[in-house]
Design a protein around this motif. Structure first.
Motif, PDB file in Angstrom:
ATOM      1  N   SER A 126      41.013  52.456  39.225  1.00 51.84           N
ATOM      2  CA  SER A 126      39.925  52.647  40.187  1.00 51.84           C
ATOM      3  C   SER A 126      38.878  53.538  39.539  1.00 51.84           C
ATOM      4  CB  SER A 126      40.430  53.327  41.466  1.00 51.84           C
ATOM      5  OG  SER A 126      41.348  52.538  42.177  1.00 51.84           O
ATOM      6  N   VAL A 127      37.651  53.066  39.426  1.00 50.96           N
ATOM      7  CA  VAL A 127      36.544  53.919  39.003  1.00 50.96           C
ATOM      8  C   VAL A 127      35.946  54.547  40.249  1.00 50.96           C
ATOM      9  CG1 VAL A 127      34.189  53.927  38.080  1.00 50.96           C
ATOM     10  CG2 VAL A 127      35.992  52.691  36.880  1.00 50.96           C
ATOM     11  N   ALA A 128      35.736  55.864  40.212  1.00 55.21           N
ATOM     12  CA  ALA A 128      35.114  56.569  41.334  1.00 55.21           C
ATOM     13  C   ALA A 128      33.902  57.323  40.812  1.00 55.21           C
ATOM     14  CB  ALA A 128      36.095  57.538  41.985  1.00 55.21           C
ATOM     15  N   ALA A 129      32.757  57.165  41.484  1.00 53.46           N
ATOM     16  CA  ALA A 129      31.527  57.795  41.003  1.00 53.46           C
ATOM     17  C   ALA A 129      30.602  58.123  42.167  1.00 53.46           C
ATOM     18  CB  ALA A 129      30.806  56.874  40.019  1.00 53.46           C
ATOM     19  N   GLU A 180      34.670  43.427  43.686  1.00 54.88           N
ATOM     20  CA  GLU A 180      35.523  44.598  43.450  1.00 54.88           C
ATOM     21  C   GLU A 180      34.772  45.912  43.649  1.00 54.88           C
ATOM     22  OE1 GLU A 180      36.978  41.088  41.098  1.00 54.88           O
ATOM     23  OE2 GLU A 180      35.048  42.135  41.304  1.00 54.88           O
ATOM     24  N   LEU A 181      33.473  45.838  43.898  1.00 58.09           N
ATOM     25  CA  LEU A 181      32.671  47.033  44.127  1.00 58.09           C
ATOM     26  C   LEU A 181      32.758  47.436  45.605  1.00 58.09           C
ATOM     27  CD1 LEU A 181      30.541  49.197  43.391  1.00 58.09           C
ATOM     28  CD2 LEU A 181      28.775  47.445  43.756  1.00 58.09           C
ATOM     29  N   VAL A 182      33.181  48.665  45.843  1.00 59.77           N
ATOM     30  CA  VAL A 182      33.254  49.241  47.182  1.00 59.77           C
ATOM     31  C   VAL A 182      32.192  50.328  47.274  1.00 59.77           C
ATOM     32  CG1 VAL A 182      34.687  50.492  48.846  1.00 59.77           C
ATOM     33  CG2 VAL A 182      35.727  48.764  47.339  1.00 59.77           C
ATOM     34  N   GLY A 216      44.768  45.989  34.482  1.00 58.49           N
ATOM     35  CA  GLY A 216      45.244  44.989  35.426  1.00 58.49           C
ATOM     36  C   GLY A 216      44.297  44.914  36.618  1.00 58.49           C
ATOM     37  N   ALA A 217      44.800  45.234  37.797  1.00 54.12           N
ATOM     38  CA  ALA A 217      43.928  45.286  38.974  1.00 54.12           C
ATOM     39  C   ALA A 217      42.898  46.396  38.778  1.00 54.12           C
ATOM     40  CB  ALA A 217      44.764  45.541  40.225  1.00 54.12           C
ATOM     41  N   TRP A 218      41.693  46.168  39.296  1.00 56.02           N
ATOM     42  CA  TRP A 218      40.656  47.199  39.160  1.00 56.02           C
ATOM     43  C   TRP A 218      39.694  47.146  40.338  1.00 56.02           C
ATOM     44  CZ3 TRP A 218      35.524  45.619  38.771  1.00 56.02           C
ATOM     45  CH2 TRP A 218      35.306  44.278  38.421  1.00 56.02           C
ATOM     46  N   GLU A 219      39.003  48.243  40.516  1.00 58.20           N
ATOM     47  CA  GLU A 219      37.972  48.345  41.544  1.00 58.20           C
ATOM     48  C   GLU A 219      36.981  49.419  41.119  1.00 58.20           C
ATOM     49  OE1 GLU A 219      39.704  49.680  45.225  1.00 58.20           O
ATOM     50  OE2 GLU A 219      40.499  51.531  44.344  1.00 58.20           O
ATOM     51  N   ILE A 220      35.800  49.354  41.678  1.00 53.20           N
ATOM     52  CA  ILE A 220      34.765  50.363  41.446  1.00 53.20           C
ATOM     53  C   ILE A 220      34.345  50.896  42.805  1.00 53.20           C
ATOM     54  CG2 ILE A 220      32.424  50.797  40.601  1.00 53.20           C
ATOM     55  CD1 ILE A 220      32.853  48.390  38.676  1.00 53.20           C
ATOM     56  N   VAL A 221      34.453  52.203  43.000  1.00 51.78           N
ATOM     57  CA  VAL A 221      34.067  52.832  44.261  1.00 51.78           C
ATOM     58  C   VAL A 221      32.907  53.785  43.980  1.00 51.78           C
ATOM     59  CG1 VAL A 221      34.792  54.210  46.234  1.00 51.78           C
ATOM     60  CG2 VAL A 221      36.442  52.696  45.098  1.00 51.78           C
ATOM     61  N   VAL A 222      31.769  53.515  44.592  1.00 55.05           N
ATOM     62  CA  VAL A 222      30.586  54.366  44.423  1.00 55.05           C
ATOM     63  C   VAL A 222      30.219  54.950  45.777  1.00 55.05           C
ATOM     64  CG1 VAL A 222      28.165  54.477  43.734  1.00 55.05           C
ATOM     65  CG2 VAL A 222      29.744  52.984  42.490  1.00 55.05           C
ATOM     66  N   CYS A 223      30.009  56.260  45.812  1.00 59.40           N
ATOM     67  CA  CYS A 223      29.534  56.915  47.031  1.00 59.40           C
ATOM     68  C   CYS A 223      28.051  57.208  46.880  1.00 59.40           C
ATOM     69  CB  CYS A 223      30.299  58.208  47.294  1.00 59.40           C
ATOM     70  SG  CYS A 223      29.728  59.061  48.793  1.00 59.40           S
ATOM     71  N   ASP A 224      27.238  56.574  47.717  1.00 62.80           N
ATOM     72  CA  ASP A 224      25.800  56.845  47.746  1.00 62.80           C
ATOM     73  C   ASP A 224      25.572  58.102  48.577  1.00 62.80           C
ATOM     74  OD1 ASP A 224      23.016  56.695  47.714  1.00 62.80           O
ATOM     75  OD2 ASP A 224      23.011  55.501  49.556  1.00 62.80           O
TER      76      ASP A 224
END
Length: 280
Positions: free
Chosen positions: A34-37, A92-94, A64-72
């Motif tokens: 999980s990328v968190a930014a 996959e972008l949240v 393997g499984a992946w996601e990108i979570v960005v907080c505006d």
């Protein structure tokens, strides 16, 4: 209210001397990432950053499984609209966020809370930390060599005043926490998801990276530091002023040090967090 769009030897220097230049594919079972930014007024950079992250994650054989979570973080430019458009091409972008600016610390905490996979990679949205740095970490994750990894910037691409400020606060933080980390303030971190999501984060501004380093050490996990590349901002300008940021950093480092002293004296108790065995 937030909205949703659909550290090895405790107290020691843990820089990994074996982490050489980035190599090819890692071996072993793929890992969930999980990328968190956080993002605040990053209209000049956010599309390029998310695209770079997506291309890397979807093509790397060790992921393997992946996601990108960005907080505006309550952006007043086109950041939120750009993120919404990117979601159409990257399911996959949240995107989570705030209706008003609350600071990078609140934004990274919200992004972390929205992650769900085994490992969380912390990044900035300004393009200064290439996700390709992850090449140096993946084999260590697969080998189970630790629960918390931090990228140590060998050559910082910031202006001289920012480099001096970071070095000074890092030195004081190491002294107060009895550690010897090379880059106490680096935001590029790779941490076991259950551990990171359990941390009680308080910082509201640009001190989130310093706090995360301190909090992980506080609950008994040692950081493994790995050298990484650091580059200049892709565009735009910093979302905080130098002197105000320096003042806030000094106050926050002092607060963390005082808290550490109270913990050592038994006046405070360390927050509950998963042990190394529980998060492996």
């Amino acid at each position: 209210m937030p909205y949703t769009h659909d550290v090895p030897r405790a107290g020691g220097a843990a820089t990994d001397p074996s982490a050489g230049p980035a190599t090819g594919a890692a071996t072993g079972a793929p890992v969930g990432i999980s990328v968190a930014a956080p993002a605040y007024n990053e209209a000049d950079n956010i599309a390029a950053a998310v695209t770079e992250w997506r291309d890397y994650l979807e093509s790397h054989p060790a992921v393997g499984a992946w996601e990108i979570v960005v907080c505006d973080d309550g952006s007043t430019d086109a950041t939120r609209a750009i993120l919404t458009d990117l979601q159409r091409r990257c399911p996959e972008l949240v995107v989570v966020g705030f209706d008003r600016n609350r600071g990078a610390g609140a934004a990274i905490a919200a992004a972390i809370a929205a992650t769900r996979l085994d490992w969380v990679v912390l990044l900035d949205s300004d393009g200064q930390f290439p996700i390709a740095n992850l090449d140096r970490f993946l084999t260590r994750l697969q080998a189970g060599d630790g629960t918390a990894f931090s990228g140590a910037r060998i050559h910082k691409a910031d202006a001289l005043a920012y480099r001096w400020g970071s070095a000074a606060s890092g030195a004081v933080s190491n002294l107060l926490h009895r550690t010897r980390y090379r880059d106490f303030n680096s935001i590029f971190k790779v941490v076991r998801g259950p551990l990171l999501r359990a941390l009680p984060l308080e910082s509201g501004g640009m001190n989130c990276s310093t706090e995360i380093t301190a909090r992980v050490a506080e609950v008994g996990h040692a950081w493994v530091e790995i050298p990484i590349e650091h580059r200049e901002r892709g565009g735009g300008s910093r979302g905080w002023r130098f002197w105000r940021g320096a003042r806030d950093r000094a106050l926050f480092v002092g607060y963390l040090g005082y808290r550490r002293w109270l913990l050592r004296r038994g006046v405070l108790r360390a927050p509950d967090a998963p042990s190394a065995e529980e998060v492996r």
